[in-house]
Every structure is written in structure tokens, then in C-alpha cells.
Design a protein around this motif. Structure first.
Motif, PDB file in Angstrom:
ATOM      1  N   THR A  65      32.569   9.798  50.320  1.00 37.86           N
ATOM      2  CA  THR A  65      32.413   8.367  50.557  1.00 37.86           C
ATOM      3  C   THR A  65      31.021   8.052  51.103  1.00 37.86           C
ATOM      4  OG1 THR A  65      34.766   8.241  51.032  1.00 37.86           O
ATOM      5  CG2 THR A  65      33.414   6.378  51.716  1.00 37.86           C
ATOM      6  N   SER A  66      30.384   7.054  50.496  1.00 39.45           N
ATOM      7  CA  SER A  66      29.038   6.662  50.903  1.00 39.45           C
ATOM      8  C   SER A  66      29.083   5.762  52.141  1.00 39.45           C
ATOM      9  CB  SER A  66      28.345   5.914  49.759  1.00 39.45           C
ATOM     10  OG  SER A  66      27.094   5.419  50.184  1.00 39.45           O
ATOM     11  N   TYR A 108      28.322   0.012  49.321  1.00 41.76           N
ATOM     12  CA  TYR A 108      28.714   1.064  48.379  1.00 41.76           C
ATOM     13  C   TYR A 108      29.848   1.912  48.941  1.00 41.76           C
ATOM     14  CZ  TYR A 108      24.515   0.133  45.614  1.00 41.76           C
ATOM     15  OH  TYR A 108      23.559  -0.460  44.826  1.00 41.76           O
ATOM     16  N   LEU A 109      30.789   2.217  48.064  1.00 44.18           N
ATOM     17  CA  LEU A 109      31.836   3.180  48.406  1.00 44.18           C
ATOM     18  C   LEU A 109      31.495   4.555  47.835  1.00 44.18           C
ATOM     19  CD1 LEU A 109      34.565   3.285  49.869  1.00 44.18           C
ATOM     20  CD2 LEU A 109      35.675   2.853  47.669  1.00 44.18           C
ATOM     21  N   GLU A 110      30.831   4.568  46.679  1.00 38.27           N
ATOM     22  CA  GLU A 110      30.376   5.811  46.055  1.00 38.27           C
ATOM     23  C   GLU A 110      28.914   5.656  45.671  1.00 38.27           C
ATOM     24  OE1 GLU A 110      32.929   7.004  42.835  1.00 38.27           O
ATOM     25  OE2 GLU A 110      34.752   6.949  44.082  1.00 38.27           O
ATOM     26  N   ILE A 148      31.705  16.075  39.582  1.00 38.54           N
ATOM     27  CA  ILE A 148      31.982  15.069  40.610  1.00 38.54           C
ATOM     28  C   ILE A 148      31.657  13.712  40.009  1.00 38.54           C
ATOM     29  CG2 ILE A 148      31.324  14.178  42.877  1.00 38.54           C
ATOM     30  CD1 ILE A 148      30.618  17.012  43.714  1.00 38.54           C
ATOM     31  N   LYS A 149      32.640  12.837  40.003  1.00 39.15           N
ATOM     32  CA  LYS A 149      32.396  11.527  39.403  1.00 39.15           C
ATOM     33  C   LYS A 149      31.823  10.578  40.449  1.00 39.15           C
ATOM     34  CE  LYS A 149      37.281  10.173  39.904  1.00 39.15           C
ATOM     35  NZ  LYS A 149      38.530   9.837  39.171  1.00 39.15           N
ATOM     36  N   CYS A 150      30.877   9.794  40.009  1.00 33.78           N
ATOM     37  CA  CYS A 150      30.229   8.813  40.864  1.00 33.78           C
ATOM     38  C   CYS A 150      30.294   7.478  40.128  1.00 33.78           C
ATOM     39  CB  CYS A 150      28.786   9.233  41.142  1.00 33.78           C
ATOM     40  SG  CYS A 150      27.949   8.166  42.311  1.00 33.78           S
ATOM     41  N   ARG A 151      31.246   6.651  40.545  1.00 33.82           N
ATOM     42  CA  ARG A 151      31.542   5.444  39.787  1.00 33.82           C
ATOM     43  C   ARG A 151      30.715   4.253  40.304  1.00 33.82           C
ATOM     44  NH1 ARG A 151      37.888   6.184  40.737  1.00 33.82           N
ATOM     45  NH2 ARG A 151      37.021   6.783  42.772  1.00 33.82           N
ATOM     46  N   THR A 211      34.350  -5.136  48.105  1.00 32.79           N
ATOM     47  CA  THR A 211      32.986  -4.980  48.626  1.00 32.79           C
ATOM     48  C   THR A 211      32.763  -5.741  49.926  1.00 32.79           C
ATOM     49  OG1 THR A 211      32.268  -6.811  47.198  1.00 32.79           O
ATOM     50  CG2 THR A 211      31.964  -4.562  46.365  1.00 32.79           C
ATOM     51  N   ARG A 212      33.714  -6.533  50.336  1.00 32.96           N
ATOM     52  CA  ARG A 212      33.545  -7.247  51.598  1.00 32.96           C
ATOM     53  C   ARG A 212      33.516  -6.233  52.745  1.00 32.96           C
ATOM     54  NH1 ARG A 212      36.842 -12.829  51.346  1.00 32.96           N
ATOM     55  NH2 ARG A 212      35.830 -12.951  53.378  1.00 32.96           N
ATOM     56  N   PRO A 213      32.656  -6.451  53.731  1.00 32.05           N
ATOM     57  CA  PRO A 213      32.439  -5.441  54.777  1.00 32.05           C
ATOM     58  C   PRO A 213      33.714  -4.952  55.454  1.00 32.05           C
ATOM     59  CG  PRO A 213      30.782  -7.165  54.937  1.00 32.05           C
ATOM     60  CD  PRO A 213      31.767  -7.624  53.899  1.00 32.05           C
ATOM     61  N   ASP A 214      34.652  -5.837  55.750  1.00 38.13           N
ATOM     62  CA  ASP A 214      35.876  -5.397  56.427  1.00 38.13           C
ATOM     63  C   ASP A 214      36.713  -4.491  55.529  1.00 38.13           C
ATOM     64  OD1 ASP A 214      36.210  -7.628  54.795  1.00 38.13           O
ATOM     65  OD2 ASP A 214      38.006  -8.300  55.859  1.00 38.13           O
TER      66      ASP A 214
END
Length: 852
Positions: A493-494, A499-501, A773-776, A790-793
Motif C-alpha cells: 500500500t502506497s 494513491y492506494l497503489e 506484482i500488479k500495480c493498478r 480517493t477521499r482522504p478519510d
């Protein structure tokens, strides 16, 4: 027992039942602790304590010995050295142990601790739990021991080590010996040669074809003879000279056949019937006597020194004369030797008056390949990982050899019919690549699958049941289902804002594993597909046993389901793919009549239309219906001076997120008409005839795929974009990140990062590295995690996702996939390939976050 430098050396076979024999107080437990592992020793005192909470409660002895025999039996069945620590001075107690060893086909070995009565009495007096032991008990045990000493070998003990006195016991040293049949340390390569029966000229021709010169192979290969060297043919002495010479020189191994066994009895002066070719051998030996009087004795010593069977190549290969069920592999007993020499019969006779052989190979399910002879057949074929190499040379057939590990058959024709067979050569059991049919027992219940690259992989019973439901109801013909692709782990996890990935984590993971060169492959917006394409219908029938008319392969999902309901559409796809393979010249270049490819089938909507309608389109439609009205009402309220600015801002953001969600999934949908609009993007050739290609570096793989795409005249195939990145070079990593950003900005799904060398291990060599490793992309993940992810919370909550199980699952499925490909490429039977394929599907039902 031997003596070296004052030490008493006691050879003990590494798989045997060792029985310590001696009176109470003779030091058996101390001796066992000194020379054996604690887990190898089963003490009668300990078992007495288990059942009675008192190791000295003699009334519990019956139950205690039942427990002892049960545990010993389980250890022996598992192939483990077992030591029994009990007095065992009575013939009745030893008889049960000898019988236990025979039941499990291991050697019973007695180690006698012969200590004076006075020493035993003093030791018992010094132990609080034995101080009250009557002296007459020790005296009785001593008398029983004296009476037993001369009878131990007759009782069935194959070795008896008699240690006399305390000093000799103290000086003893137990040395584990490898079983004579255990040659697992020899890995070959081997050339296994079937029954010869005195055909010396054909043997020399076959050895020449195999590359041997005067019994020696220039590449160091080892010949292995499966027995029946003699009888019926024109020159049994010549065959024996060649084989004996090669064995003595270390260039060959040999196991005995039933004909050698009978010849040895004649050479010892026993009365035997001069039938089945022995009369011809005797006549040839009588001619040899004048030239070499000592020849008979050398032959007798050679035959008597042969071992019933050999376990070779790390346990992957068993060679014997008449075949051997798995439970006998590596075992040592008269029963094992008898089966290896003669096989088993049903008790019936056929129309020619010959015994009907029990078809043990039809039920064989062992991991080791069993190579044997004994029963002449027209041609050698694999049956359930077994193969008979007796192709009747002496009867005018052929002499056959198997190259191992290549699994390549080499044969030469007989020069003439040397001996008329009692019956025509026929195959007694069903053969071919499939071997026996698939059996429910192959896949039900808890399973353990042995893999080359990851050891044992377990499959839970409940997961096997779930997979069986899918496989039996929905999957393609199992004969065409040779591989299921593994699940793929996402990158860590990024922590970057928004970004999540992100590729940074994928590159860092491989860098930590010591892998510098990785390839980034474009992730297509489709569904994972496996394509099995054969050169023609006959190739599909010959290799995969397909019986349906017009079938030339398969195209299935990662759960084994056909992509198209109509078989004719599948064949149209395969026809276009086959045309490209032919135009690219890959059939001849790869020396194959079939290819197995990993690919993506586009568009995603082709297979996921139901999911799109019910899950994704419904969200888009609902937001499209709700947000315009809600925004109009809020804007009107704001115009009237109502303080709704905060709520209006949030709803506008939500509306924009919903619109972005709709745009994201629509990129994966387009209209198709038949095959118009359908695209197939292959990215790896998994296997071809005779070999797995899963370890071929990805740059070489993609170069072949590029040729395939370029040769496609139909427009079906699509290229896979790629970029090679050096994980230790900041500029290269930055270029890889920029490429990913460009792909995803344009609406692409993202990329998969793979080690360039494909099949790799960590720097320590102890574990497999993730194959990919997938990076979507940021917008693609909106489809997976929801419009507002994508909202911060929301991102803060999602960053706690647990990846450990997913990573473990990906590696286990990868190892199983490699195992299936290896078994397929080496021609193993269908059930062996399917064992690994089914396990992949079973693991897919393990609970894991589907969004990963």
C-alpha cells in the motif's frame, strides 16, 4: 559388528525396526538416548505411563504394548527409523515386533545388551522407582536372555549385535547405513534399458544409439538394466559380460529379473526346470566353460549381489524388473523382492496357460516414476507414471530404452525372431497419455500436493469441495484443462497522497529481494485467459486424448470455464491463433504440435457483462438519477441565501466521483459482433511439447509473442507494451513510474511488474519470489473500491488492508501452476497434472479480500 580403534561399530539400516534386548537395568534407555534421536525411541515404560500414569504399573503392560506397537507401526509406515526400548527377552514379545517389521517391509535389527546380573541389580537398587524390584525378576530375565541368544536370527532378525559387558556397551558406536536400494543421491542422467534376454547384438546396437562406446558414455550418463538379461536369446553370456563389465566400471546399474533369479539357483546346484529359455542358456554356458572356467562363479556372485530395486534421482525414479507399488518403494523384505521380481497375479490363467498379471499400474498414484519390464508388450507407453520397457526383442519385437530425465524413448528392432512367444504381444492394461481415468478420490478431502519449487502445498477439505462443484459443473473438458493461472498479489500500500497503489512499492519490493532487472508489462483491460492451441485435431487427440470431433484445443477463464458458450466460436479463435503460430514458424522452431499460452481476452465486458450491469452500471445509473436533482435543489437553496455551501461542495465532489466511476468502467466495455471487436493479448508461452517454458525470461517470451502478433493476419492478437526497469537505478525507476502514469492517465488499468528472469528465488535461495506484482491505476481502483475511495478519510481506512494472505496464496498457486506445467511437459498422466490444476482452483476458495 566391526571394531575400529577400540570402538565397537554397530551398523544399523536407516529404515529399520531396532529392538533393544536386555534385562531390567542393563542400560537400554541410556544406550537409546546416547545413540538415537528422542523421537526415534519408543519406551515400554513411557507407554505404560501414558495408559496408567505409572511407568512401573505392570498390570497396564498389555495396553502399554498395544500403544507401543501402534506408534511403531505409524512410524514405520511413514518410513522412519524406530527403536523399541523394552526388555524383549521373551520370544513372544520379540515375535510381535518381528511381525510388525515384516508388515511394513523393513529390517528387524536386535541390539543385545548382555550385562551381568549383579550390575543390573545394583543399578535397579540405585533407582527410587526400581528399588523394590525382586531379585528373582532379574534372574528370570537373565535366564530368558541366555536361552534367546542363539535363536535371534532364526526368529527373523536380519542383524544381531551382541554387546557383552558394560565396557563393550560403553565403547559401542551406532552407524546408520543407507539401504542398498536407496540411491536417491544419484541423479543421472540415466538410460534405462528393458529386457534383453540374450540378444547381445541388439544390445550393442542400442547402446550405440544411446551414445555409449565400449560401455562408457562420453557425457557421463549411467545405464540401468531392468533385468532378464538372460534366456531365450542367442548369447546370454555375451550380454552378461557387457552388463557385468559396465556395472564393475561404475557406468551401469542393474536389478535382477526372474530369469536371473532362476539362473542363480541353477548355478548353485539347485534343481530347476529347464524351461522358458533356461535350456538355451545352460547350453551357452557349457560352451563358455572351455574358454573361461571361472565365468560361472563370477556370474553367480554378480546375480546374488543384485538388489531388488533402486530408488533414484531424489526419489523421483524407481527401477525394478516387474513393477512395484508405492508402498514398497525403498523397503526391504522378501515380499518386496518377490513383487519386484515376479509382480503379482490374479490367480487365474489365460487361454495360453499363462498366469494373468494383476494390473497394479492401473491403480498406481505414486509421485515416483516406476520403470520396469517383465511383461512383453508391443510398444512402451506411460500409464499412471509407470512404463514397461519390455517390448519383446527376443520375440522379434524391439529393444527399448528410456532416457531419464528426458523421458525420451529410444529403441532398435530385433534382428530376427529368436524365440517363439507363447502368446502374441499385447498390451494388458490401458495405456496412452491419460492412463487411468480421473477418480473422485484424486481431489476430495484434505490434500497435500508435492511441488518441486515450494515443497508441500496443503488443500483444505472444504476448499476441495468448493472446487469440485466448479470443476464438475462448469469447467472445460478436463483433458484440455492443463493449467490455471495463479492469483496475483498487488503491490504494498502506497503512502503517497491520493494513491492506494504506486510503482514505487513494487520496485522497492523486488530491490529488497536482490532483483535488479524487472519488466513492466501493460495490464490489459480484459479477462485472464488460457489458450491451448494444437496444430490440428489429430494433435489434440494424440496428446490430450480429446475425443470430440473438430476440437483443436481450449480457451478458458482462470477458473477453468469456457469463454464462449458455443464451441464453434472457441474454434474460430483457435483457428486464428493457429494461423498466426504457423505464419510465425513457431511449430517447427519450438518442435511442438501444441502450445499453451497465458493471455488476456478483451474487452472485459465480453465475460463480465452481468457484473457490469448489476454492480457497476447500477451505481452509475443511480448517481445519474440522484445527483442532478439534489445539486439543483442545493443550488436553488444557496441562491435564496440558505447556508448550504459546505453540503453543496460535498455533493458536487460526490457527483464528480460518481461520474469518474462511470467513465472508468465504461473504458472496459465496447460492442462486439461475433469476433469483431474481440482481442487476445498473449503475454507468455507456458509450455510446448516436451518442456515447460515458464522459466523462459520475459524479454525472450515477449519477443516471441511480438512475432506471433506481427504474423497474425486476422487482427485478433494484440501486443503487450513493456518497459525494462533497473530497480537500483533512480532514473530507470523514475522512467518506469512515468510510463505507468501515462498508461493510467489515458485510462489504462496499470501494469504488472515481473522479474525479468521469470522464475527466481530470493538472494538466500530459500523462497520463491512473487512472479508478478500488479500495480493498478488510480482510476481503475475506483471501480474496485468505489466512487469515493480517493477521499482522504476513505484512503486512510483502506491503507490498513492486509496483504499477507494474498501474497501467500499467490505463491502457493504459482508453485502449483509450475508443477502442473512440469508434469504436463514431461508426459505425466492426466490425473497427475490435474492434481496440481485442481489444487489451484481449490485455493481460490480460501477467504481473501476480493478487492486485492
Amino acid at each position: 559388528m566391526t571394531v575400529h580403534s577400540g570402538k565397537r561399530t554397530l551398523p544399523v539400516t536407516d529404515l529399520s525396526l531396532v529392538v533393544l534386548v536386555g534385562s531390567t537395568g542393563s542400560g537400554k534407555s541410556t544406550f537409546a538416548r546416547r545413540h538415537f534421536k528422542p523421537t526415534e525411541v519408543i519406551s515400554s515404560d513411557f507407554c505404560r505411563g501414558l495408559v496408567a500414569d505409572d511407568e512401573n504399573d505392570q498390570s497396564a503392560s498389555g495396553d502399554a504394548f498395544e500403544v507401543l506397537h501402534y506408534i511403531a507401526g505409524k512410524r514405520l509406515a511413514a518410513g522412519r527409523l524406530t527403536v523399541v526400548d523394552a526388555t524383549s527377552v521373551q520370544p513372544e514379545s520379540r515375535k510381535q515386533l518381528v511381525q510388525l517389521a515384516r508388515e511394513h517391509d523393513v529390517l528387524p535389527i536386535a541390539i543385545v545388551l548382555d550385562v551381568p546380573e549383579q550390575v543390573c541389580a545394583e543399578r535397579n537398587a540405585g533407582r527410587a522407582d526400581r528399588a523394590g524390584l525382586p531379585r528373582h525378576v532379574i534372574q528370570r530375565q537373565q535366564r530368558e536372555l541366555r536361552r534367546s541368544l542363539k535363536h535371534l536370527e532364526r526368529e527373523g532378525f536380519r542383524k544381531v549385535h551382541h554387546l557383552r559387558g558394560v565396557e563393550e556397551i560403553e565403547a559401542a558406536e551406532v552407524v546408520l547405513e543407507r539401504r542398498y536400494n536407496d540411491l536417491r543421491h544419484l541423479t543421472g542422467p540415466f538410460d534405462i534399458i528393458g529386457d534383453i534376454h540374450g540378444c547381445a547384438s541388439e544390445l550393442e546396437t542400442l547402446l550405440g544409439r544411446l551414445g555409449y562406446a565400449d560401455g562408457v558414455h562420453p557425457q557421463g550418463r549411467t545405464a540401468v538394466f531392468v533385468g532378464d538379461l538372460v534366456d531365450r536369446g542367442p548369447d546370454s553370456p555375451g550380454v552378461l559380460r557387457r552388463v557385468m563389465g559396465m556395472v564393475a566400471a561404475g557406468t551401469a546399474l542393474c536389478v535382477p529379473g526372474n530369469h536371473e533369479n532362476k539362473l542363480a539357483r541353477w548355478l548353485r546346484g539347485k534343481q530347476v526346470q529347464h524351461r522358458h529359455g533356461l535350456a538355451e542358456t545352460i547350453e551357452q554356458f557349457e560352451k563358455e566353460d572351455a574358454k573361461d572356467p571361472a565365468f560361472r562363479e563370477r556370474v553367480r556372485e554378480f546375480i546374488e549381489g543384485l538388489v531388488s530395486h533402486y530408488v533414484l534421482d531424489g526419489g523421483k525414479l524407481v527401477v525394478c524388473h516387474a513393477g512395484l507399488p508405492e508402498k514398497y518403494h525403498g523397503r526391504t523384505s522378501g515380499r518386496v523382492r518377490s513383487f519386484a521380481l515376479y509382480g503379482d497375479t490374479t490367480g487365474e490363467t489365460d487361454e495360453y496357460g499363462l498366469p494373468v498379471r494383476y494390473p497394479w499400474a492401473e491403480d498406481y498414484r505414486g509421485r515416483a516414476a516406476v520403470v520396469y519390464g517383465h511383461t512383453p508388450i508391443p510398444s512402451a507407453t506411460w500409464l499412471n507414471n509407470t512404463i514397461c520397457l519390455d517390448t519383446g526383442c527376443v520375440f522379434g519385437g524391439r529393444m527399448t530404452a528410456l532416457r531419464w530425465p528426458e523421458r525420451e524413448l529410444v529403441d532398435v528392432p530385433a534382428e530376427q525372431v529368436w524365440y517363439e512367444p507363447a502368446k502374441p504381444l499385447t498390451t494388458e492394461a490401458p495405456g496412452g497419455q491419460d492412463g487411468r481415468p480421473l477418480d473422485l478420490a484424486d481431489v476430495t478431502g484434505r490434500r497435500i500436493v508435492e511441488t518441486t519449487h515450494m515443497g508441500r502445498v496443503a488443500v483444505r477439505e472444504e476448499n476441495a469441495a468448493a472446487a469440485l462443484e466448479v470443476m464438475s459443473r462448469f469447467a472445460v473438458d478436463p483433458r484440455l484443462l492443463a493449467y490455471l493461472p495463479p492469483t496475483m498479489s498487488p503491490c504494498a500500500t502506497s503512502q503517497l497522497d491520493g494513491y492506494l497503489e504506486h510503482p514505487h512499492e513494487a520496485f522497492a519490493a523486488y530491490r529488497e529481494d536482490g532483483i535488479r532487472q524487472v519488466v513492466c508489462e501493460e495490464k490489459h483491460m480484459g479477462s485472464r485467459a488460457v489458450a491451448l492451441v494444437c496444430r490440428d485435431e489429430q494433435a489434440a487427440r494424440d496428446r490430450f486424448g480429446s475425443t470430440a470431433d473438430g476440437v483443436t484445443g481450449a480457451l478458458h477463464t482462470r477458473t477453468g470455464r469456457p469463454f464462449f458458450d458455443a464451441p464453434a466460436v472457441t474454434e474460430q479463435v483457435l483457428a486464428r491463433l493457429r494461423e498466426a503460430v504457423s505464419s510465425a514458424g513457431l511449430w517447427d522452431e519450438l518442435e511442438t504440435d501444441w502450445l499453451l499460452l497465458d493471455a488476456e481476452l478483451l474487452p472485459w465486458s465480453l465475460k463480465a457483462s452481468g457484473l457490469l450491469r448489476k454492480q457497476y452500471a447500477a451505481v452509475g445509473a443511480a448517481s445519474g438519477a440522484v445527483f442532478p436533482g439534489a445539486l439543483a435543489a442545493l443550488e436553488a437553496a444557496a441562491a435564496r441565501g440558505t447556508d448550504v455551501e459546505g453540503l453543496l461542495s460535498r455533493q458536487r465532489e460526490r457527483s464528480a466521483d460518481a461520474a469518474a466511476f462511470t467513465d472508468a468502467y465504461r473504458r472496459y466495455c465496447w460492442t462486439t459482433d461475433g469476433l469483431d471487436g474481440v482481442r487476445l493479448a498473449p503475454f507468455q508461452i507456458l509450455a510446448a511439447q516436451g518442456r515447460s517454458l515458464a522459466a523462459l525470461p520475459h524479454d525472450e517470451q515477449l519477443a516471441i509473442i511480438d512475432r506471433l502478433v506481427a504474423a497474425d493476419p486476422t487482427g485478433l492478437l494484440r501486443e503487450t507494451g513493456r518497459l525494462v526497469v533497473d530497480t537500483a537505478d533512480e532514473a530507470s525507476v523514475a522512467a518506469g513510474t512515468d510510463w505507468w502514469l501515462e498508461l493510467t492517465k489515458a485510462g489504462g488499468e496499470g501494469m504488472v511488474v515481473k522479474p525479468l528472469q521469470a522464475l527466481v528465488r530470493s538472494e538466500s535461495g530459500h523462497r520463491l519470489v512473487q512472479p508478478g506484482i500488479k500495480c493498478r491505476g488510480r482510476e481503475y481502483l475506483r471501480i474496485i473500491y468505489g466512487p469515493e475511495y480517493t477521499r482522504p478519510d476513505h484512503l486512510a481506512r483502506l491503507r490498513s488492508r492486509a496483504l499477507g494472505h494474498k501474497r501467500s496464496l499467490a505463491l502457493r498457486e504459482y508453485a502449483l501452476g509450475l508443477e502442473a506445467l512440469d508434469r504436463l511437459a514431461t508426459g505425466e498422466p492426466l490425473w497427475r497434472v490435474h492434481e496440481a490444476v485442481f489444487a489451484v482452483l481449490a485455493l481460490e476458495s480460501e477467504p481473501v479480500d476480493p478487492r486485492l
